[in-house]
Design a protein around this motif. Structure first.
Motif, short mmCIF file in Angstrom:
data_model
loop_
_atom_site.label_atom_id
_atom_site.label_comp_id
_atom_site.label_asym_id
_atom_site.label_seq_id
_atom_site.Cartn_x
_atom_site.Cartn_y
_atom_site.Cartn_z
N THR B 25 0.80 -1.23 0.00
CA THR B 25 0.00 0.00 0.00
C THR B 25 0.84 1.28 0.00
OG1 THR B 25 -0.12 -0.09 2.39
CG2 THR B 25 -1.94 -1.07 1.18
N ARG B 26 2.05 1.25 0.54
CA ARG B 26 2.83 2.49 0.61
C ARG B 26 3.49 2.79 -0.73
NH1 ARG B 26 3.47 5.30 5.15
NH2 ARG B 26 2.23 4.47 6.86
N ARG B 27 3.75 4.08 -0.99
CA ARG B 27 4.34 4.47 -2.26
C ARG B 27 5.75 5.04 -2.11
NH1 ARG B 27 1.32 1.63 -3.83
NH2 ARG B 27 2.85 1.06 -5.26
N ASN B 28 6.19 5.20 -0.86
CA ASN B 28 7.52 5.75 -0.63
C ASN B 28 8.52 4.58 -0.54
OD1 ASN B 28 9.87 6.53 0.91
ND2 ASN B 28 8.82 8.44 1.30
N ALA B 29 9.56 4.63 -1.35
CA ALA B 29 10.49 3.50 -1.42
C ALA B 29 11.08 3.17 -0.06
CB ALA B 29 11.61 3.80 -2.41
N LEU B 30 11.36 4.19 0.75
CA LEU B 30 11.96 3.91 2.06
C LEU B 30 10.99 3.20 2.98
CD1 LEU B 30 13.99 7.16 2.67
CD2 LEU B 30 14.88 4.85 2.42
N ILE B 31 9.72 3.63 2.95
CA ILE B 31 8.73 2.97 3.81
C ILE B 31 8.54 1.52 3.35
CG2 ILE B 31 6.37 3.08 4.69
CD1 ILE B 31 7.78 5.49 5.53
N ILE B 32 8.52 1.32 2.02
CA ILE B 32 8.40 -0.05 1.50
C ILE B 32 9.55 -0.90 2.04
CG2 ILE B 32 8.54 -1.45 -0.59
CD1 ILE B 32 7.08 0.73 -2.04
N PHE B 33 10.72 -0.31 2.01
CA PHE B 33 11.90 -1.01 2.45
C PHE B 33 11.79 -1.37 3.94
CE2 PHE B 33 16.76 -0.83 2.57
CZ PHE B 33 16.80 -2.18 2.34
N MET B 34 11.28 -0.40 4.74
CA MET B 34 11.09 -0.68 6.16
C MET B 34 10.10 -1.82 6.36
SD MET B 34 11.04 3.21 7.52
CE MET B 34 10.14 2.89 9.02
N SER B 35 9.05 -1.84 5.53
CA SER B 35 8.07 -2.92 5.65
C SER B 35 8.70 -4.27 5.34
CB SER B 35 6.90 -2.67 4.69
OG SER B 35 6.36 -1.41 4.92
N ILE B 36 9.61 -4.28 4.34
CA ILE B 36 10.30 -5.54 4.03
C ILE B 36 11.13 -5.99 5.22
CG2 ILE B 36 12.07 -6.57 2.56
CD1 ILE B 36 11.01 -4.82 0.29
N GLU B 37 11.79 -5.03 5.89
CA GLU B 37 12.57 -5.39 7.07
C GLU B 37 11.67 -5.97 8.16
OE1 GLU B 37 15.97 -5.23 7.54
OE2 GLU B 37 15.92 -4.92 5.39
N LEU B 38 10.44 -5.44 8.24
CA LEU B 38 9.50 -5.97 9.23
C LEU B 38 9.17 -7.43 8.91
CD1 LEU B 38 7.89 -5.12 11.68
CD2 LEU B 38 6.01 -4.53 10.18
N MET B 39 9.00 -7.71 7.60
CA MET B 39 8.75 -9.10 7.19
C MET B 39 9.90 -10.00 7.63
SD MET B 39 7.40 -8.36 3.35
CE MET B 39 7.46 -10.02 2.76
N LEU B 40 11.14 -9.52 7.42
CA LEU B 40 12.29 -10.34 7.79
C LEU B 40 12.34 -10.56 9.29
CD1 LEU B 40 15.12 -9.01 5.45
CD2 LEU B 40 13.58 -10.92 5.12
N ASN B 41 11.93 -9.55 10.06
CA ASN B 41 11.96 -9.73 11.51
C ASN B 41 10.86 -10.68 11.97
OD1 ASN B 41 14.24 -8.33 12.42
ND2 ASN B 41 13.25 -6.43 11.84
N ALA B 42 9.75 -10.70 11.25
CA ALA B 42 8.72 -11.69 11.55
C ALA B 42 9.29 -13.09 11.37
CB ALA B 42 7.51 -11.47 10.64
N VAL B 43 10.07 -13.25 10.30
CA VAL B 43 10.72 -14.54 10.05
C VAL B 43 11.65 -14.90 11.20
CG1 VAL B 43 12.35 -15.73 8.55
CG2 VAL B 43 10.55 -14.31 7.56
N ASN B 44 12.44 -13.91 11.64
CA ASN B 44 13.38 -14.17 12.74
C ASN B 44 12.64 -14.63 13.98
OD1 ASN B 44 15.49 -13.51 11.16
ND2 ASN B 44 15.75 -11.44 11.95
N LEU B 45 11.51 -13.98 14.26
CA LEU B 45 10.74 -14.37 15.44
C LEU B 45 10.27 -15.81 15.32
CD1 LEU B 45 9.40 -13.58 18.07
CD2 LEU B 45 7.45 -12.77 16.76
N ALA B 46 9.79 -16.17 14.13
CA ALA B 46 9.33 -17.55 13.93
C ALA B 46 10.48 -18.53 14.13
CB ALA B 46 8.74 -17.70 12.53
N PHE B 47 11.66 -18.18 13.58
CA PHE B 47 12.81 -19.07 13.72
C PHE B 47 13.17 -19.27 15.20
CE2 PHE B 47 14.47 -18.57 9.24
CZ PHE B 47 14.54 -19.92 9.01
N VAL B 48 13.24 -18.17 15.93
CA VAL B 48 13.65 -18.27 17.33
C VAL B 48 12.62 -19.05 18.12
CG1 VAL B 48 14.10 -16.93 19.40
CG2 VAL B 48 15.03 -16.19 17.24
#
Lengths: 500, 101
Positions: B25-48
């Motif tokens: 939904t976001r159109r700002n490249a930086l915010i999109i990038f932050m959202s991707i980092e959030l996805m990766l941290n969700a993965v980390n939580l699942a792994f741990v």
């Protein structure tokens, strides 16, 4: 878990390419920025790596606790991937001239992407698979945006990066769920064993299916299958053309191979779940890729859609590999197809560079091919051969590639899919042969009568690709035997799992 | 009441979905990038979480790989975004649209 120093021999090619990458960038910084020197070192180095991949091998089947494969199949792939990098570097030689590029960085990035591809193609563990994909992708993001003065190249890099990172998120979440569902397994073979234990009163957790689905999404993005293909035409158009050629051959090959290994070797027991889904994806990919390619006016975009449809044909081999008994046939067909696809695609992109350079605006419109045959019979002939091979008409390598992949799919019982594949190839004849028609049956224009000035490097690529395409098209036997024998012995290392 | 594996998995799934929604939904490249980092941290939580409950150490090792790779990705990604910004004075992805179909 013990570390055996001879295990290092199994990854000697990767180590060699990585050292070469570091060497090239250090030479640029410290000794010489001459294009000839850097290119020469890279090319000779890659030839040496090819020799290393063939002759220097660890005898142990179970290297690094089964994290990477060490078999003939892997060796074949490493030689192929090195060959892709070698032709890409040869293609870049004169392309880079006068463009104010830092050539050392460029070659280093190509080599680093190659390391990633090699790790990916030899991975038999989720950890090495992830590291391989990312090493490859991060180098490719930078390569796509290498013409930093060009808006299209910037745009290509941005789109590739954002969508690539997004798909990595899906892939990783899938890996995490698969890891959890199989009780802490990351090795492909161990995952396969863990999955056979499910069933009856020990049902598989729901997130096992979610995990497999998410991994599938992540990998389908990397091979640019519909509906995860949106990045590919824009990235192919915006990236520097030798990089486009490299991207269309190498990363696609590496990603489809890990797809084959993971789904064919680790998840065959789940094939009832994934084969139908991948079947639909493959059918849609073949049809959509070819239909959209029909309307393209830019040759790079046309080849991008063509490479999407080729990903669809390759997916047929992955699907066939899920059926017991067909696995090595499918793998052999895929190996042959990858070699054929690499040769014809590299050749076609070389001609595309030549033709666009002769024009003042340097664009890649298909109209530029009008009447090319009148003044450049050899170049037009080579291009016609590449197009015929991409269509899959005998006697070319492309025909046998498709034949082997399709026959593996028929043996596995996916006849409707093969019918769709054959019909899609028939559609593809329209746009591939349109270029041949333009070259031979349209009057020449002021632009097309210009001298294309093929340099020795480009001539070499066109000659080598043409000869090999005809050779594989007339006498596919030897290559097929090689592909066959190397796929018979795909090892799936079963390490003894000791739970603490 | 004990906090079981499911709790962590649902939290991780929620974070992942928030990340995906942000990217879409976001159109700002930086915010999109932050959202991707959030996805990766969700993965980390699942792994741990998996690593703790199975129990098996490999998941926690995987988290280190994810973090290292994410850092490398940030370096390249921000460089690309800066290049775009220098040219366009904006990181709105709707303005990055030279190539269509």
């Amino acid at each position: 878990m013990t570390f055996n120093p001879t295990d290092l021999l199994a990854i000697a090619p990767e180590i060699a390419v990585l050292s070469l990458a570091i060497l090239v960038i250090m030479i640029e910084v410290l000794i010489s920025r001459s294009e000839e020197v850097l290119q020469g070192i890279t090319a000779i180095g890659l030839l040496a790596v090819m020799a290393v991949s063939i002759f220097v091998r660890s005898t142990s089947a179970n290297v690094f606790s089964g994290m990477v494969a060490n078999d003939d199949f892997t060796m074949y792939l490493k030689v192929l991937l090195t060959g892709i990098a070698l032709l890409a570097i040869l293609m870049s030689k004169d392309y880079l001239k006068g463009k104010n590029f830092r050539v050392g960085e460029y070659y280093t990035l190509i080599l680093l992407a190659t390391v990633g591809m090699m790790i990916l193609a030899s991975s038999t563990d989720l950890v090495t698979m992830f590291l391989g994909i990312e090493t490859m992708s991060i180098a490719l993001y930078a390569l796509a945006g290498f013409r930093s003065e060009c808006s299209k190249s910037n745009e290509a890099a941005m789109k590739y990066f954002l969508l690539g990172a997004f798909s990595t998120g899906f892939l990783l979440y899938g890996i995490a769920l698969l890891y959890g569902a199989t009780g802490g397994k990351t090795n492909f073979a161990d995952i396969g064993i863990a999955i056979t234990a499910f069933g009856g009163d020990n049902p598989a957790p729901a997130y096992l299916y979610a995990g497999i689905g998410l991994i599938m999404v992540g990998l389908l993005f990397k091979v640019a299958a519909v509906p995860f293909h949106f990045w590919s035409p824009d990235v192919y158009q915006g990236a520097p053309t030798p990089v486009t050629a490299f991207m269309s051959a190498g990363p696609k090959a590496a990603a489809i191979i890990v797809f084959l290994r993971l789904f064919g070797w680790a998840l065959p027991d789940m094939s009832i779940a994934w084969q139908p889904i991948l079947g639909v994806v493959a059918a849609v990919t073949m049809v959509t890729g070819n239909i959209i390619a029909l309307s393209q006016q830019n040759i790079k975009r046309m080849l991008a859609y063509s490479s999407i449809s080729h990903a669809g044909y390759l997916l047929l081999a992955v699907i066939a590999a899920g059926t017991a008994g067909i696995r090595s046939d499918a793998a052999a067909g895929m190996l042959f197809y990858l070699v054929a696809y690499y040769l014809m695609n590299m050749g076609a992109f070389t001609v595309a560079i030549l033709v666009s350079r002769a024009r003042l605006d340097g664009d890649y419109q298909i109209n530029n091919y009008q009447g090319l045959a009148a003044n450049h019979p050899w170049i037009a002939g080579a291009m016609a051969l590449f197009m015929i091979s991409l269509t899959g008409i005998p006697p070319t390598a492309g025909f046998f590639g498709k034949l082997y992949v399709f026959s593996a799919a028929v043996k596995a019982g996916f006849i409707p899919l093969v019918v769709i594949g054959v019909l899609a190839s028939a559609i593809s004849a329209f746009y591939y042969l349109r270029i041949v028609v333009y070259m031979y049956m349209r009057p020449e224009t002021a632009e097309s009568s210009k001298d294309l000035k093929p340099t020795p490097a480009w001539k070499t690529i066109m000659i080598v690709c043409s000869i090999l395409i005809i050779y594989l098209g007339v006498m596919p036997g030897m290559m097929m035997k090689l592909a066959d024998s190397s796929s018979q012995k795909i090892s799936s290392p079963n390490r003894v799992v000791t739970l603490k | 009441m004990t906090v079981g594996l499911e709790w962590y998995l649902w939290l991780s799934a929620l974070l992942f979905v928030i990340g995906v929604a942000g990217v879409l939904t976001r159109r700002n490249a930086l915010i999109i990038f932050m959202s991707i980092e959030l996805m990766l941290n969700a993965v980390n939580l699942a792994f741990v979480a998996f690593s703790r409950f199975i129990p098996n150490i490999d998941g926690q090792i995987f988290v280190f790989f994810v973090m290292a790779v994410a850092a490398a990705e940030v370096a390249v990604g921000l460089a690309i975004i800066v290049t775009i910004f220098k040219r366009k004075e904006s990181v709105d992805i709707d303005q990055v649209n030279l190539m269509r179909w």
